[in-house]
Scaffold this motif. Structure first.
Motif, PDB file in Angstrom:
ATOM      1  N   MET A   1     -54.992 -17.783  23.832  1.00  0.00           N
ATOM      2  CA  MET A   1     -54.100 -16.780  24.361  1.00  0.00           C
ATOM      3  C   MET A   1     -52.954 -16.600  23.362  1.00  0.00           C
ATOM      4  O   MET A   1     -52.219 -17.514  23.089  1.00  0.00           O
ATOM      5  CB  MET A   1     -53.595 -17.248  25.723  1.00  0.00           C
ATOM      6  CG  MET A   1     -52.356 -16.605  26.201  1.00  0.00           C
ATOM      7  SD  MET A   1     -51.812 -17.163  27.833  1.00  0.00           S
ATOM      8  CE  MET A   1     -51.511 -18.891  27.585  1.00  0.00           C
ATOM      9  N   ALA A   2     -52.848 -15.426  22.820  1.00  0.00           N
ATOM     10  CA  ALA A   2     -51.748 -15.085  21.917  1.00  0.00           C
ATOM     11  C   ALA A   2     -50.890 -14.029  22.594  1.00  0.00           C
ATOM     12  O   ALA A   2     -51.339 -13.356  23.514  1.00  0.00           O
ATOM     13  CB  ALA A   2     -52.309 -14.568  20.607  1.00  0.00           C
ATOM     14  N   PHE A   3     -49.667 -13.895  22.135  1.00  0.00           N
ATOM     15  CA  PHE A   3     -48.734 -12.955  22.741  1.00  0.00           C
ATOM     16  C   PHE A   3     -48.330 -11.875  21.756  1.00  0.00           C
ATOM     17  O   PHE A   3     -48.322 -12.081  20.547  1.00  0.00           O
ATOM     18  CB  PHE A   3     -47.486 -13.685  23.236  1.00  0.00           C
ATOM     19  CG  PHE A   3     -47.760 -14.610  24.385  1.00  0.00           C
ATOM     20  CD1 PHE A   3     -47.767 -14.140  25.690  1.00  0.00           C
ATOM     21  CD2 PHE A   3     -48.021 -15.954  24.174  1.00  0.00           C
ATOM     22  CE1 PHE A   3     -48.022 -14.987  26.753  1.00  0.00           C
ATOM     23  CE2 PHE A   3     -48.281 -16.810  25.227  1.00  0.00           C
ATOM     24  CZ  PHE A   3     -48.283 -16.320  26.523  1.00  0.00           C
ATOM     25  N   THR A   4     -47.956 -10.718  22.291  1.00  0.00           N
ATOM     26  CA  THR A   4     -47.452  -9.603  21.510  1.00  0.00           C
ATOM     27  C   THR A   4     -46.320  -8.951  22.296  1.00  0.00           C
ATOM     28  O   THR A   4     -46.187  -9.181  23.500  1.00  0.00           O
ATOM     29  CB  THR A   4     -48.579  -8.590  21.205  1.00  0.00           C
ATOM     30  OG1 THR A   4     -48.101  -7.619  20.288  1.00  0.00           O
ATOM     31  CG2 THR A   4     -49.094  -7.926  22.456  1.00  0.00           C
ATOM     32  N   ILE A   5     -45.520  -8.150  21.612  1.00  0.00           N
ATOM     33  CA  ILE A   5     -44.411  -7.461  22.270  1.00  0.00           C
ATOM     34  C   ILE A   5     -44.707  -5.968  22.299  1.00  0.00           C
ATOM     35  O   ILE A   5     -44.982  -5.360  21.269  1.00  0.00           O
ATOM     36  CB  ILE A   5     -43.086  -7.756  21.555  1.00  0.00           C
ATOM     37  CG1 ILE A   5     -42.815  -9.263  21.601  1.00  0.00           C
ATOM     38  CG2 ILE A   5     -41.941  -6.978  22.202  1.00  0.00           C
ATOM     39  CD1 ILE A   5     -41.618  -9.724  20.820  1.00  0.00           C
ATOM     40  N   ASP A   6     -44.663  -5.397  23.482  1.00  0.00           N
ATOM     41  CA  ASP A   6     -44.959  -3.978  23.683  1.00  0.00           C
ATOM     42  C   ASP A   6     -43.738  -3.152  23.262  1.00  0.00           C
ATOM     43  O   ASP A   6     -42.686  -3.241  23.899  1.00  0.00           O
ATOM     44  CB  ASP A   6     -45.284  -3.738  25.149  1.00  0.00           C
ATOM     45  CG  ASP A   6     -45.685  -2.317  25.474  1.00  0.00           C
ATOM     46  OD1 ASP A   6     -45.284  -1.386  24.738  1.00  0.00           O
ATOM     47  OD2 ASP A   6     -46.386  -2.124  26.478  1.00  0.00           O
ATOM     48  N   PRO A   7     -43.860  -2.338  22.207  1.00  0.00           N
ATOM     49  CA  PRO A   7     -42.716  -1.551  21.753  1.00  0.00           C
ATOM     50  C   PRO A   7     -42.263  -0.503  22.770  1.00  0.00           C
ATOM     51  O   PRO A   7     -41.113  -0.071  22.742  1.00  0.00           O
ATOM     52  CB  PRO A   7     -43.207  -0.888  20.463  1.00  0.00           C
ATOM     53  CG  PRO A   7     -44.687  -0.924  20.544  1.00  0.00           C
ATOM     54  CD  PRO A   7     -45.039  -2.117  21.385  1.00  0.00           C
ATOM     55  N   GLY A   8     -43.118  -0.113  23.683  1.00  0.00           N
ATOM     56  CA  GLY A   8     -42.745   0.849  24.708  1.00  0.00           C
ATOM     57  C   GLY A   8     -41.867   0.252  25.789  1.00  0.00           C
ATOM     58  O   GLY A   8     -41.170   0.973  26.501  1.00  0.00           O
ATOM     59  N   LEU A   9     -41.876  -1.059  25.934  1.00  0.00           N
ATOM     60  CA  LEU A   9     -41.075  -1.728  26.956  1.00  0.00           C
ATOM     61  C   LEU A   9     -39.847  -2.432  26.383  1.00  0.00           C
ATOM     62  O   LEU A   9     -38.897  -2.708  27.106  1.00  0.00           O
ATOM     63  CB  LEU A   9     -41.934  -2.742  27.720  1.00  0.00           C
ATOM     64  CG  LEU A   9     -43.084  -2.144  28.531  1.00  0.00           C
ATOM     65  CD1 LEU A   9     -43.936  -3.250  29.144  1.00  0.00           C
ATOM     66  CD2 LEU A   9     -42.557  -1.224  29.609  1.00  0.00           C
ATOM     67  N   CYS A  10     -39.871  -2.725  25.094  1.00  0.00           N
ATOM     68  CA  CYS A  10     -38.749  -3.405  24.445  1.00  0.00           C
ATOM     69  C   CYS A  10     -37.717  -2.367  24.020  1.00  0.00           C
ATOM     70  O   CYS A  10     -38.050  -1.430  23.286  1.00  0.00           O
ATOM     71  CB  CYS A  10     -39.251  -4.175  23.222  1.00  0.00           C
ATOM     72  SG  CYS A  10     -37.949  -5.016  22.301  1.00  0.00           S
TER      73      CYS A  10
END
Length: 61
Positions: A1-10
């Motif tokens: 399980m890896a994580f990413t940051i959603d640019p639409g929510l940040c």
């Protein structure tokens, strides 16, 4: 399980508090740009996902 940051929510208009919250130092940010998660340093603890008030941190598929 890896994580990413959603640019639409940040919002990308402040220093991301997740940089300091990550115990592995896997999150970096230049200025107020979208923070990045280094998958090589990430220990997959999930603290970033729990700490993000915008729910911008997601599991990467």
């Amino acid at each position: 399980m890896a994580f990413t940051i959603d640019p639409g929510l940040c919002p990308q208009n402040h220093r991301c508090p997740l940089v300091a919250a990550c115990p592995a130092g896997a999150i970096s940010q230049e200025g107020f740009a979208l923070p990045e998660i280094d998958p090589g340093r990430c220990v997959e603890c999930g603290l970033c996902a729990a700490a993000c008030g915008r729910q911008a941190v997601r599991e990467r598929n």
